[in-house]
Scaffold this motif. Sequence first.
Motif, PDB file in Angstrom:
ATOM      1  N   ILE A  47       0.743  -1.213  -0.085  1.00 28.19           N
ATOM      2  CA  ILE A  47      -0.006   0.074   0.048  1.00 28.19           C
ATOM      3  C   ILE A  47       0.838   1.220   0.040  1.00 28.19           C
ATOM      4  O   ILE A  47       0.588   2.316  -0.743  1.00 28.19           O
ATOM      5  CB  ILE A  47      -1.173  -0.109   1.236  1.00 28.19           C
ATOM      6  CG1 ILE A  47      -1.797  -1.201   1.170  1.00 28.19           C
ATOM      7  CG2 ILE A  47      -1.789   1.388   1.196  1.00 28.19           C
ATOM      8  CD1 ILE A  47      -2.562  -1.466   2.622  1.00 28.19           C
ATOM      9  N   GLY A  48       2.025   1.056   0.693  1.00 28.92           N
ATOM     10  CA  GLY A  48       2.881   2.523   0.935  1.00 28.92           C
ATOM     11  C   GLY A  48       3.282   2.600   2.361  1.00 28.92           C
ATOM     12  O   GLY A  48       3.113   1.721   3.057  1.00 28.92           O
ATOM     13  N   LYS A  49       4.210   3.624   2.459  1.00 29.69           N
ATOM     14  CA  LYS A  49       4.717   3.838   3.616  1.00 29.69           C
ATOM     15  C   LYS A  49       4.093   4.742   4.604  1.00 29.69           C
ATOM     16  O   LYS A  49       3.297   5.980   4.158  1.00 29.69           O
ATOM     17  CB  LYS A  49       6.153   4.273   3.544  1.00 29.69           C
ATOM     18  CG  LYS A  49       7.064   3.181   3.130  1.00 29.69           C
ATOM     19  CD  LYS A  49       8.348   3.652   2.900  1.00 29.69           C
ATOM     20  CE  LYS A  49       9.501   2.583   2.351  1.00 29.69           C
ATOM     21  NZ  LYS A  49       9.442   1.288   3.243  1.00 29.69           N
ATOM     22  N   ALA A  50       4.248   4.837   5.869  1.00 24.49           N
ATOM     23  CA  ALA A  50       3.691   5.964   6.772  1.00 24.49           C
ATOM     24  C   ALA A  50       4.368   7.168   6.624  1.00 24.49           C
ATOM     25  O   ALA A  50       5.395   7.344   6.106  1.00 24.49           O
ATOM     26  CB  ALA A  50       3.948   5.563   8.293  1.00 24.49           C
ATOM     27  N   GLY A  51       3.476   8.239   6.340  1.00 28.07           N
ATOM     28  CA  GLY A  51       3.851   9.520   5.952  1.00 28.07           C
ATOM     29  C   GLY A  51       3.739   9.886   4.659  1.00 28.07           C
ATOM     30  O   GLY A  51       3.541  11.184   4.307  1.00 28.07           O
ATOM     31  N   GLU A  52       3.386   9.050   3.624  1.00 31.76           N
ATOM     32  CA  GLU A  52       3.294   9.366   2.483  1.00 31.76           C
ATOM     33  C   GLU A  52       1.946  10.338   2.150  1.00 31.76           C
ATOM     34  O   GLU A  52       0.877   9.788   2.798  1.00 31.76           O
ATOM     35  CB  GLU A  52       3.275   8.212   1.543  1.00 31.76           C
ATOM     36  CG  GLU A  52       4.597   7.481   1.402  1.00 31.76           C
ATOM     37  CD  GLU A  52       4.708   6.397   0.624  1.00 31.76           C
ATOM     38  OE1 GLU A  52       5.561   5.702   0.238  1.00 31.76           O
ATOM     39  OE2 GLU A  52       3.508   5.913   0.127  1.00 31.76           O
TER      40      GLU A  52
END
Length: 665
Positions: free
Chosen positions: A151-156
């Motif tokens: 899904i992605g990284k925290a903060g993106e």
Amino acid sequence: MLNADALSQLRQLKSDIKDNKVVFAGTVKATNGRFGFVALDEGRDLFLPPEEMQKVLPGDRIHVTEHTDDQGKSQGVVDELLESPLTTFVGRYLVKGKGHFVVPETPGINRWIFIPPKHRQKAEPDDFIYCRIHKHPFKDGKGQARIEKVIGKAGEPGIERAFTLASFDLEETWPAAVQQQADALSEDAIAAVAGDRRDRTVEPYVTIDSPSTQDMDDALLAEANATGWKVSVAIADPTALMAPDSPAEREALRRATAIYFPGEPRPMLPEAISTRLCSLLPDTQRLALVCDMQVNNDGSLGDYRFELATVRSQGKLSYDLAASVIDGREGEEAKALPEAVTTSLDQLHQAATALRRWREEHALLSSDRPEFRLRLDENKRIRQIEPAVQNEAHRLVEECMVAANRCAADFLGQRGSGLFITHPGLREDRRDNIRTLLANFAPALAELDPASADDFRTLMQRSEGLDAEVPVKAIVSRQLARVELSFQPAPHQGMGLPAYTTFTSPLRKFSDYYVHRLIKAALWQQPMQPLTEAQLETLQAAQIQARQAANSLENWLKCEYAPTLGATEQTGTISRTVPAGFFVRLDSNGLEGFVSCKTLPGKYSFDPVTLRLTHTKNGRTFQLEQPVTVTLADVDNERKQINFKLVESATGTGDDQTAQAAANP
């Protein structure tokens, strides 16, 4: 070695043991700890110790046997896995030594789950990932997962929305067949249908909505007559362009509703349909299902009729612009409106005022609780929370929509079936508590039966502003059942109406879209495929899931915003109480946070009748609608919960605390 006779005897013994074993069917319920429970079909909960919980997942249907441990307490032992509905979940990617795991963020899965090398999708530590159960832990307590999507990284930017969509298994893109169907539609499709409808394009319909709204599904006009007003509500007609059981209709049923996530909604229908070809755009011919109704001088409804028509909105009015016309304020935009439009707006306002007065006397109005609007920044996080002020134009639109929906409910009710929104009032398991509440704190209302629709309406009307030791109406309102969809008409007790449905948002809600089909089938014999009971249950579940998803994302964004409060003291009111503490809704921005009893001196007991928390020694109380002053304590990012700390007065008594908060509005 065992001979053949011994093996046969052993097999027979095992068969006899299995036949004589007492097993219970049930559903696994997880807790915040490593242990859990099985909700047995017979109606009781059976404890599952940690070693047994390792073998199951939340929601699993299992067979268990009941045993007694060394301390004489009953506990379950998992015997057989019957069904496991939890197939996908979300979490964070974790590398520990040589092991690669997912740390689930789905409630109830309180363990790391191993990810085999072939199923890691090049994920990196701390990535948010969407996973599927690859191997159920039933046999050995060691489950496995495979990554379906990183899904992605925290903060993106936007990660909160992407994670929420994955958490609730909500697709963002359209199936190819749906997109193909939407792309094939054009203005020619409208022209092909328009000739069979009444042309009402010269009438002064206008839309009233937020400036940013693109999926405009209602337009209004009104004119005075001898006994009141003729009010006309034109509703966008997507069913005219979408064949029954077509790909787009099936997808709309699956999605159930548009989800208004902060900043970026998830629509129910493709944009080509919802914001262009079916949206009631200004100065554009559009297809509509029109409800013309007589509103009498006393606000009661007279005759009504439904009609297929083409309309042309004379203007897209914002709520502020419509309110300025109603109030007689002379701005440049107001002056530019045609006289027919301003005259219609004035008549709409008068009709809506009469409708609201009738509902105040004969039905129920929802409380005007302050609402707030989230403004996001370029990173899709909250930049500002500002009040969403309700003006006369908001109330005008609300009353017209409710009136038109009442007509639709009456029309379907006369035919004995349809699709209705029902509300049973109080939760059945809370009715005795409310009877006790009335007997002890509102004896003048004690003769009312809260289980009766008529008495419930009277209770809500008479408890408004009631001078009592406890806030009776707030306590009752906190214990209401959920609204339900039904094929049969039944009271909507929350609105105080004998029957209710909605057809005024067909671009946004499938239930409204379906009511269009029902009305058309009854009046003009247009083809339709009725919903089954199973489809109705699925539709309602999807609506609930959509609300949960929207609330989840909004709550996450608010948790990220909360630290900006700093150490500033904030006034608020108690919005909910539970045995462990109470929730406070801030006056300035609507943020809700929890005050734990553990942070307060002494011990508190919870009264399920009054929903009050009371100090066991000095009698200090906390109850609904009580003003308090708090500061931010912290944010529990794992539970997505804001925690507040109560600001104590000099004496720390309940009365002094209330007085202090009231003095700092």
